[in-house]
Design a protein around this motif. Structure first.
Motif, PDB file in Angstrom:
ATOM      1  N   GLU A  67      69.672  85.256 -28.258  1.00 22.60           N
ATOM      2  CA  GLU A  67      70.219  84.698 -29.492  1.00 22.60           C
ATOM      3  C   GLU A  67      70.865  83.348 -29.188  1.00 22.60           C
ATOM      4  O   GLU A  67      72.065  83.251 -28.959  1.00 22.60           O
ATOM      5  CB  GLU A  67      71.226  85.676 -30.106  1.00 22.60           C
ATOM      6  CG  GLU A  67      70.617  86.966 -30.603  1.00 22.60           C
ATOM      7  CD  GLU A  67      69.583  86.732 -31.710  1.00 22.60           C
ATOM      8  OE1 GLU A  67      69.754  85.766 -32.487  1.00 22.60           O
ATOM      9  OE2 GLU A  67      68.616  87.506 -31.776  1.00 22.60           O
ATOM     10  N   ARG A  68      70.048  82.296 -29.157  1.00 28.43           N
ATOM     11  CA  ARG A  68      70.531  80.922 -28.925  1.00 28.43           C
ATOM     12  C   ARG A  68      69.864  80.035 -29.968  1.00 28.43           C
ATOM     13  O   ARG A  68      68.985  79.230 -29.677  1.00 28.43           O
ATOM     14  CB  ARG A  68      70.191  80.483 -27.508  1.00 28.43           C
ATOM     15  CG  ARG A  68      70.910  81.294 -26.428  1.00 28.43           C
ATOM     16  CD  ARG A  68      70.313  81.093 -25.048  1.00 28.43           C
ATOM     17  NE  ARG A  68      70.322  79.683 -24.652  1.00 28.43           N
ATOM     18  CZ  ARG A  68      69.719  79.225 -23.559  1.00 28.43           C
ATOM     19  NH1 ARG A  68      69.046  80.062 -22.776  1.00 28.43           N
ATOM     20  NH2 ARG A  68      69.761  77.942 -23.263  1.00 28.43           N
ATOM     21  N   THR A  69      70.322  80.193 -31.192  1.00 28.03           N
ATOM     22  CA  THR A  69      69.659  79.575 -32.342  1.00 28.03           C
ATOM     23  C   THR A  69      69.629  78.057 -32.251  1.00 28.03           C
ATOM     24  O   THR A  69      68.600  77.419 -32.507  1.00 28.03           O
ATOM     25  CB  THR A  69      70.350  80.009 -33.648  1.00 28.03           C
ATOM     26  OG1 THR A  69      70.316  81.431 -33.745  1.00 28.03           O
ATOM     27  CG2 THR A  69      69.630  79.406 -34.845  1.00 28.03           C
ATOM     28  N   GLY A  70      70.738  77.443 -31.905  1.00 31.46           N
ATOM     29  CA  GLY A  70      70.798  75.985 -31.841  1.00 31.46           C
ATOM     30  C   GLY A  70      69.787  75.417 -30.855  1.00 31.46           C
ATOM     31  O   GLY A  70      69.064  74.458 -31.173  1.00 31.46           O
ATOM     32  N   THR A  71      69.719  76.009 -29.674  1.00 31.25           N
ATOM     33  CA  THR A  71      68.759  75.549 -28.670  1.00 31.25           C
ATOM     34  C   THR A  71      67.331  75.773 -29.151  1.00 31.25           C
ATOM     35  O   THR A  71      66.447  74.929 -28.946  1.00 31.25           O
ATOM     36  CB  THR A  71      68.983  76.288 -27.341  1.00 31.25           C
ATOM     37  OG1 THR A  71      70.331  76.102 -26.915  1.00 31.25           O
ATOM     38  CG2 THR A  71      68.033  75.781 -26.262  1.00 31.25           C
ATOM     39  N   GLY A  72      67.109  76.910 -29.824  1.00 32.65           N
ATOM     40  CA  GLY A  72      65.779  77.210 -30.342  1.00 32.65           C
ATOM     41  C   GLY A  72      65.322  76.182 -31.369  1.00 32.65           C
ATOM     42  O   GLY A  72      64.167  75.724 -31.336  1.00 32.65           O
ATOM     43  N   ILE A  94      54.582  75.168 -25.049  1.00 32.92           N
ATOM     44  CA  ILE A  94      55.610  75.862 -24.259  1.00 32.92           C
ATOM     45  C   ILE A  94      56.952  75.798 -24.978  1.00 32.92           C
ATOM     46  O   ILE A  94      57.664  76.798 -25.085  1.00 32.92           O
ATOM     47  CB  ILE A  94      55.714  75.240 -22.853  1.00 32.92           C
ATOM     48  CG1 ILE A  94      54.442  75.552 -22.050  1.00 32.92           C
ATOM     49  CG2 ILE A  94      56.943  75.778 -22.127  1.00 32.92           C
ATOM     50  CD1 ILE A  94      54.367  74.822 -20.717  1.00 32.92           C
ATOM     51  N   ALA A  95      57.298  74.626 -25.512  1.00 32.45           N
ATOM     52  CA  ALA A  95      58.571  74.483 -26.226  1.00 32.45           C
ATOM     53  C   ALA A  95      58.615  75.374 -27.464  1.00 32.45           C
ATOM     54  O   ALA A  95      59.635  76.014 -27.742  1.00 32.45           O
ATOM     55  CB  ALA A  95      58.783  73.019 -26.623  1.00 32.45           C
ATOM     56  N   ALA A  96      57.495  75.444 -28.202  1.00 32.99           N
ATOM     57  CA  ALA A  96      57.455  76.280 -29.407  1.00 32.99           C
ATOM     58  C   ALA A  96      57.580  77.758 -29.050  1.00 32.99           C
ATOM     59  O   ALA A  96      58.275  78.521 -29.740  1.00 32.99           O
ATOM     60  CB  ALA A  96      56.154  76.029 -30.171  1.00 32.99           C
ATOM     61  N   ARG A 155      61.529  82.554 -28.759  1.00 35.04           N
ATOM     62  CA  ARG A 155      62.233  83.575 -27.990  1.00 35.04           C
ATOM     63  C   ARG A 155      63.747  83.440 -28.161  1.00 35.04           C
ATOM     64  O   ARG A 155      64.491  84.403 -27.998  1.00 35.04           O
ATOM     65  CB  ARG A 155      61.850  83.478 -26.512  1.00 35.04           C
ATOM     66  CG  ARG A 155      62.443  84.571 -25.632  1.00 35.04           C
ATOM     67  CD  ARG A 155      61.853  84.559 -24.237  1.00 35.04           C
ATOM     68  NE  ARG A 155      62.094  83.314 -23.544  1.00 35.04           N
ATOM     69  CZ  ARG A 155      63.233  83.027 -22.897  1.00 35.04           C
ATOM     70  NH1 ARG A 155      64.220  83.912 -22.875  1.00 35.04           N
ATOM     71  NH2 ARG A 155      63.372  81.879 -22.272  1.00 35.04           N
ATOM     72  N   LEU A 156      64.203  82.234 -28.500  1.00 32.79           N
ATOM     73  CA  LEU A 156      65.634  81.967 -28.616  1.00 32.79           C
ATOM     74  C   LEU A 156      66.155  82.056 -30.043  1.00 32.79           C
ATOM     75  O   LEU A 156      67.358  82.203 -30.254  1.00 32.79           O
ATOM     76  CB  LEU A 156      65.960  80.578 -28.054  1.00 32.79           C
ATOM     77  CG  LEU A 156      65.582  80.320 -26.594  1.00 32.79           C
ATOM     78  CD1 LEU A 156      65.969  78.909 -26.190  1.00 32.79           C
ATOM     79  CD2 LEU A 156      66.246  81.333 -25.676  1.00 32.79           C
ATOM     80  N   LEU A 196      63.092  79.125 -37.695  1.00 26.88           N
ATOM     81  CA  LEU A 196      62.306  78.026 -37.149  1.00 26.88           C
ATOM     82  C   LEU A 196      61.216  77.535 -38.100  1.00 26.88           C
ATOM     83  O   LEU A 196      60.771  76.392 -37.988  1.00 26.88           O
ATOM     84  CB  LEU A 196      61.656  78.458 -35.828  1.00 26.88           C
ATOM     85  CG  LEU A 196      62.612  78.810 -34.691  1.00 26.88           C
ATOM     86  CD1 LEU A 196      61.826  79.292 -33.482  1.00 26.88           C
ATOM     87  CD2 LEU A 196      63.481  77.623 -34.317  1.00 26.88           C
ATOM     88  N   ALA A 197      60.765  78.395 -39.018  1.00 21.59           N
ATOM     89  CA  ALA A 197      59.619  78.054 -39.869  1.00 21.59           C
ATOM     90  C   ALA A 197      59.779  76.724 -40.602  1.00 21.59           C
ATOM     91  O   ALA A 197      58.852  75.900 -40.608  1.00 21.59           O
ATOM     92  CB  ALA A 197      59.352  79.186 -40.856  1.00 21.59           C
TER      93      ALA A 197
END
Length: 302
Positions: free
Chosen positions: A9-14, A228-230, A235-236, A242-243
């Motif tokens: 659960e790292r929404t900002g980084t995601g 890879i970033a997506a 995962r984060l 993210l949509a």
């Protein structure tokens, strides 16, 4: 076989990683258009994109863990890879004739097509409101394409084909999300495409000249970095968060079109894009509401 990493659960980084991924996707399209306008065959540009991606995937994943080459669902993984390849071929060919803002805006209808495909393929239920939103979204696609106007180009059908292939790719990605590791998905999606194209492009190979060497070398790296970033972003952070981030790409595509190709989006592209984005955001919101109802525990009867 490679194991999928657990969710965090790292929404900002995601979200930041998803913005970065969208930026790399814009770089892929911009590089492809530059190379094709420079005279390279479209299939060769697609091969360069996937071969570079595969080399980086092998260096990052395959050499460290050879088991990543083995898939738990090889037939689905193969089909997923072929859909991604088909989408890229159609999109790069369309970029030869269409502004990058037009192809990008048409691809924004992906969530709309995925909503329709989720019914027969994923067994999801779609209510009347989302069906209406789907219809409105396709109206936005028609506004962008303008089949009734003089600016209509048949290459727009290639963009529609790319849209359908990409949507099937994302549905299969959703099917495999809890089955396959990121390493396996990167190796298969790039390796299958490169292997399929290698015999087709070898005989008529054309080496880039001058400045075109730069996008030719970088396009595979853009592809690897973007995917890879997506994948890590999903995962984060939740996919529902993210949509909407992908819609940032319209601004990136508009800047790329102006800076590299001296083209600006037309009023039809802007209006149709707003309709598509509005429809996509509504579908996204309805999915969040429906999932919230499903996950919400029943009240205790006293």
């Amino acid at each position: 076989m490679a194991e999928a990493k657990p969710r965090e659960e790292r929404t900002g980084t995601g979200v930041l990683l998803m913005v970065l991924a969208v930026g790399f996707f814009t770089c892929i399209d911009s590089s492809a258009k530059l190379l094709i306008l420079a005279g390279l065959p479209a299939l060769q540009v697609v091969f360069a994109r996937y071969f570079g991606h595969f080399v980086l995937a092998v260096a990052l994943f395959g050499l460290r863990d050879p088991s990543a080459f083995r898939s738990r669902a090889p037939m689905k993984q193969l089909l997923r890879s072929l859909f991604l390849l088909g989408s890229t071929i159609l999109n790069f060919t369309a970029l030869q004739y269409l502004p990058i803002t037009v192809t990008t805006t048409i691809m924004f209808a992906g969530p709309i097509v995925i909503t329709l495909l989720a019914v027969p393929l994923l067994g999801e239920t779609v209510g009347l409101r989302r069906i209406v939103a789907v219809c409105v979204g396709f109206l936005g696609v028609l506004v962008v394409m303008q089949p009734w106007g003089a600016d209509f180009h048949p290459a727009m059908f290639l963009s529609l084909g790319a849209l359908c292939c990409a949507s099937c790719y994302f549905v299969l990605t959703r099917m495999l999300s809890d089955v396959e590791a990121n390493a396996t998905q990167q190796l298969w999606s790039s390796g299958v495409a490169a292997a399929c194209l290698a015999p087709l492009v070898w005989q008529g190979w054309t080496w880039p000249e001058g400045w075109s060497w730069l996008p030719f070398v970088l396009i595979g790296g853009f592809g690897a970095a973007g995917h890879i970033a997506a994948t890590v972003a999903h995962r984060l952070a939740d996919a529902s968060i993210l949509a909407p981030v992908v819609y940032v790409q319209i601004f990136m595509a508009a800047f790329s079109g102006w800076a590299l190709f001296d083209t600006l989006p037309t009023i039809w592209t802007l209006c149709g894009g707003l309709i598509i984005i509005g429809s996509g955001l509504y579908i996204w919101q309805r999915e969040r509401v429906v999932r919230g109802r499903v996950r919400r525990p029943l009240p205790v009867q006293r």
